[in-house]
Design a protein around this motif. Structure first.
Motif, PDB file in Angstrom:
ATOM      1  N   LYS A  25     -19.232  -0.477 -29.117  1.00 41.74           N
ATOM      2  CA  LYS A  25     -18.872  -0.780 -30.502  1.00 41.74           C
ATOM      3  C   LYS A  25     -17.388  -1.172 -30.600  1.00 41.74           C
ATOM      4  O   LYS A  25     -16.536  -0.537 -29.996  1.00 41.74           O
TER       5      LYS A  25
ATOM      6  N   ASN B 243     -20.813  -5.375 -31.147  1.00 40.91           N
ATOM      7  CA  ASN B 243     -21.115  -4.556 -29.976  1.00 40.91           C
ATOM      8  C   ASN B 243     -21.235  -5.494 -28.778  1.00 40.91           C
ATOM      9  O   ASN B 243     -21.875  -6.536 -28.864  1.00 40.91           O
TER      10      ASN B 243
ATOM     11  N   ASN C 138     -23.521   2.781 -27.374  1.00 41.42           N
ATOM     12  CA  ASN C 138     -22.490   3.423 -28.203  1.00 41.42           C
ATOM     13  C   ASN C 138     -21.085   3.143 -27.684  1.00 41.42           C
ATOM     14  O   ASN C 138     -20.110   3.204 -28.441  1.00 41.42           O
TER      15      ASN C 138
ATOM     16  N   GLU D 284     -17.637  -5.931 -37.476  1.00 43.24           N
ATOM     17  CA  GLU D 284     -18.172  -4.913 -36.571  1.00 43.24           C
ATOM     18  C   GLU D 284     -19.133  -5.575 -35.586  1.00 43.24           C
ATOM     19  O   GLU D 284     -19.986  -6.369 -35.975  1.00 43.24           O
TER      20      GLU D 284
END
Length: 346
Positions: free
Chosen positions: A266, A276, A263, A274
């Motif tokens: 990101k 990660n 988390n 988008e």
């Protein structure tokens, strides 16, 4: 009148029995209660959060409530206040008290002397000679070894990094496992991989962690593994800064620690995509150990005076698939099986 007198006596007896029953229930619950003492954010996506999740799982299994006579956490401002947090837990009659890491070692030791009837647990360190203290250690080198295998397999630049917090036995265990994993896998694949290693000196200096990360990435490292606690957020900050100016295919990577830190990775890559940047996370099963020790205490089997080690075998140490490519994941699984079979010694 005689009937009324008998009824009144019976009524008083029922009240007495009810009161005794309530009192015994409270005592029983209090003897099964557990508390976590922490000087960090309970939602840190790392050590503290994992420990708390273990206590929550314990409470759920045994149908205990959060709070008095159940399970609770006490968060203090810094490590100098840990003893105060422990004292609060004792005053509220919690029976089994967990402290996290070497920073809690002195506070637990001194308090355990004064309260021999309480159970104390030092997580990720060892305290010997106290029958009411259980020590919990993890084979972090095993999880770190697998991270090293992944890093060596997936690096495009042939350069990777390790950022540690304090120079402690725990951090040296992470470093040792990661270094051996990288070197073993590089040799297996007939490639040269350079490892940059540096400790921050604390677990709180975010700025220094970011500075070290910037230097390593500047030297063309494309994967950095951290074992730096709260300071590790500086590594994530630097990786995000670099990656936002690049296409996703050219991103630099972070390997998280202790809990799933995906988390924190990101971001929006160049062009707004988008993405990660967390390749994987090395899991230290703080939650597994916390739940297990609390459960042993509940069953009146608290392992006081003992050191309990958690590792790959009991699934308390692991590595997540994350964004590891399929070929690399096969290498990781092969290495894991060899560790379990005793064919790889770290």
């Amino acid at each position: 009148m005689k009937f009324k007198k008998i009824f009144f006596i019976a009524f008083l007896a029922s009240l007495t029995l009810t009161a005794c029953s309530t009192s015994n229930s409270t005592v029983d619950n209090a003897s099964k209660s557990a508390a976590l003492i922490t000087d960090g954010n309970i939602n840190d996506h790392s050590f503290n959060q994992s420990a708390w999740e273990g206590l929550e799982a314990y409470g759920t299994e045994y149908k205990l409530n959060k709070g008095a006579d159940g399970y609770q956490y006490f968060q203090v401002k810094n490590k100098d206040d840990l003893k105060t947090g422990i004292s609060k837990a004792i005053k509220q009659k919690y029976q089994t008290i967990f402290g996290l890491g070497s920073e809690a070692k002195n506070s637990i030791t001194s308090t355990a002397k004064k309260h021999p009837n309480k159970n104390f647990v030092i997580m990720d360190d060892t305290i010997k000679g106290y029958p009411n203290i259980a020590s919990v250690r993890f084979r972090k080198d095993e999880g770190a070894y697998l991270a090293g295998v992944a890093a060596a397999s997936q690096t495009k630049t042939g350069k990777v990094g390790f950022i540690g917090g304090e120079n402690s036995s725990v951090i040296r265990s992470f470093k040792r496992g990661f270094t051996k994993g990288v070197n073993d896998q590089a040799k297996k694949m007939h490639k040269k991989v350079t490892i940059y290693n540096q400790n921050i000196g604390t677990f709180t200096n975010t700025f220094k962690a970011r500075t070290i990360a910037a230097t390593m990435y500047g030297k063309n490292a494309d994967i950095i593994f951290h074992a730096a606690g709260k300071a590790g957020s500086g590594l994530f900050q630097e990786a995000r800064f670099i990656n936002q100016a690049r296409p996703a295919k050219d991103r630099v990577w972070v390997i998280g620690v202790d809990a799933d830190q995906s988390n924190l990775g990101k971001y929006d890559a160049k062009g707004g995509q988008e993405a990660n940047f967390v390749l994987t996370s090395v899991i230290t099963g703080i939650n597994v150990a916390t739940k297990d020790i609390a459960s042993r205490s509940y069953q009146d089997k608290f392992p006081g005076g003992k050191t309990i080690t958690y590792d790959l075998k009991n699934n308390a140490v692991s590595i997540l698939p994350g964004q590891i490519d399929p070929a690399t994941w096969k290498y990781v699984q092969i290495a894991r099986n060899k560790i379990l079979a005793g064919k790889i010694k770290i």
